[in-house]
Design an enzyme around this catalytic site. Structure first.
Site, short mmCIF file in Angstrom:
data_model
loop_
_atom_site.label_atom_id
_atom_site.label_comp_id
_atom_site.label_asym_id
_atom_site.label_seq_id
_atom_site.Cartn_x
_atom_site.Cartn_y
_atom_site.Cartn_z
N ARG A 182 0.94 -1.16 0.15
CA ARG A 182 -0.06 0.10 -0.07
C ARG A 182 0.82 1.11 0.11
NH1 ARG A 182 -5.29 1.46 1.83
NH2 ARG A 182 -5.34 3.42 2.88
N CYS A 204 -16.32 3.47 -0.19
CA CYS A 204 -15.14 2.42 0.39
C CYS A 204 -14.78 2.74 1.61
CB CYS A 204 -14.02 2.63 -1.06
SG CYS A 204 -13.26 4.22 -1.00
N ASP A 213 -17.01 8.60 -2.86
CA ASP A 213 -15.80 8.60 -1.96
C ASP A 213 -15.53 9.69 -1.21
OD1 ASP A 213 -13.63 7.46 -0.74
OD2 ASP A 213 -12.48 7.39 -2.44
#
Length: 304
Positions: free
Chosen positions: A102, A262, A223
């Site tokens: 990530r 998300c 989002d």
């Protein structure tokens, strides 16, 4: 299914994505059947950015598959600063069976895959978020019996999540509309690739700056308007995006039956609290599906 890495949505074909969705749903329905799938396997997880869902879903998911997860946090600094990304990849490949990363830059993901000798999974970068998109498409498949007939609209900033959703929709054949303020559209490179893929699959791809022009939709997705590390003036961003807030009224106008997010969510900004907390929201269904979708990727890459 022959997949070497899981780096970006457009590196997969339609059948590979559909197979991953089917596998994720199977693992979710009968997890005991996969509890030894990664027995004896170890996964190194690099995190340049803080995380809740990504960290927990990978760590616990790998454990459910009988594998071992090792968290490598920000104490090691940004990739490429303390030591070359190529050296980082080669070292981790000596010990781990796969690398989850990530990171801030997609180039770091590409370098890990280029110089390492084990599979690499993109757990988020500046351009893509394929694990999130796959989980969201698992969620869509659970809510709509015919995935290819779904109409999905993403509303807000054309960020990494929007890119991955747009690309995956284009590959699978899902009609996709992106509604965003002027100046916040996807990069030409990503959009042109999605357009090319959608023409091949028969999906309709549309970008609009007019929230009133969405038309009928099955699912709305939003989002945060201000992503991690975003240096834009918050007041200006909120004013620009305010007309793009998702609420019950927009759900009714479009006829959408679910709303997706998300997370983390900024309530009363991109979505109203009332809608996010309602039965129309599948945000937590998608959050759970992060684990099952990622497990499908891990099993595909690593299982003997």
């Amino acid at each position: 299914m022959n997949i070497e890495h899981f780096l970006a949505d457009d590196q997969l074909n339609k059948q590979q994505i559909l197979d991953l969705i089917a596998l994720a749903r199977d693992i979710k329905q009968q997890p005991k059947g996969y509890r030894y799938a990664l027995a004896g396997k170890s996964v190194a997880m690099i995190f340049e950015k803080p995380s809740l869902r990504t960290h927990v879903s990978f760590d616990i998911g790998i454990n459910k598959l009988g594998g071992h997860a090792l968290y490598l946090g920000q104490q090691n600094g940004k990739l490429g600063e303390r030591e070359r990304v190529s050296d980082y990849a080669k070292n981790l490949s000596c010990y781990a069976d796969a690398i989850v990363a990530r990171v801030f830059s997609h180039s770091s993901i590409e370098q890990l895959a280029e110089h390492g000798s084990v599979p690499v999974i993109n757990a988020l970068c500046d351009t893509y978020h394929p694990c999130q998109a796959l989980a969201d498409f698992v969620t869509l498949a659970e809510n709509f019996p015919e995935l290819e007939k779904v109409k999905l609209a993403y509303i807000g900033d054309a960020n990494n999540v929007a890119n991955s959703l747009m690309l995956m929709a284009a590959i699978v054949g899902v009609d996709f509309t992106l509604a965003c303020p002027e100046g916040f559209a996807p990069e030409d490179k990503v959009y042109n690739k999605a357009l090319e893929l959608s023409q091949a699959s028969g999906a309709k791809l549309r970008i609009t700056n007019d929230i009133a022009a969405l038309g009928p939709q099955d699912a709305l997705y939003t989002d945060t308007w201000i992503s991690m590390g975003d240096n834009r003036n918050i007041t200006d961003v909120l004013a620009t995006f305010k007309p793009f807030q998702v609420d019950h009224k927009l759900m009714k106008i479009t006829g959408a039956s679910i709303v997706m997010h998300c997370q983390p969510v900024h309530l009363e900004e991109e979505i109203t609290t009332e809608l996010f907390d309602s039965e129309l929201s599948v945000a937590f269904q998608s959050a759970e599906n992060r684990m099952w979708a990622q497990n499908a990727v891990l099993v595909t890459l690593l299982a003997d």
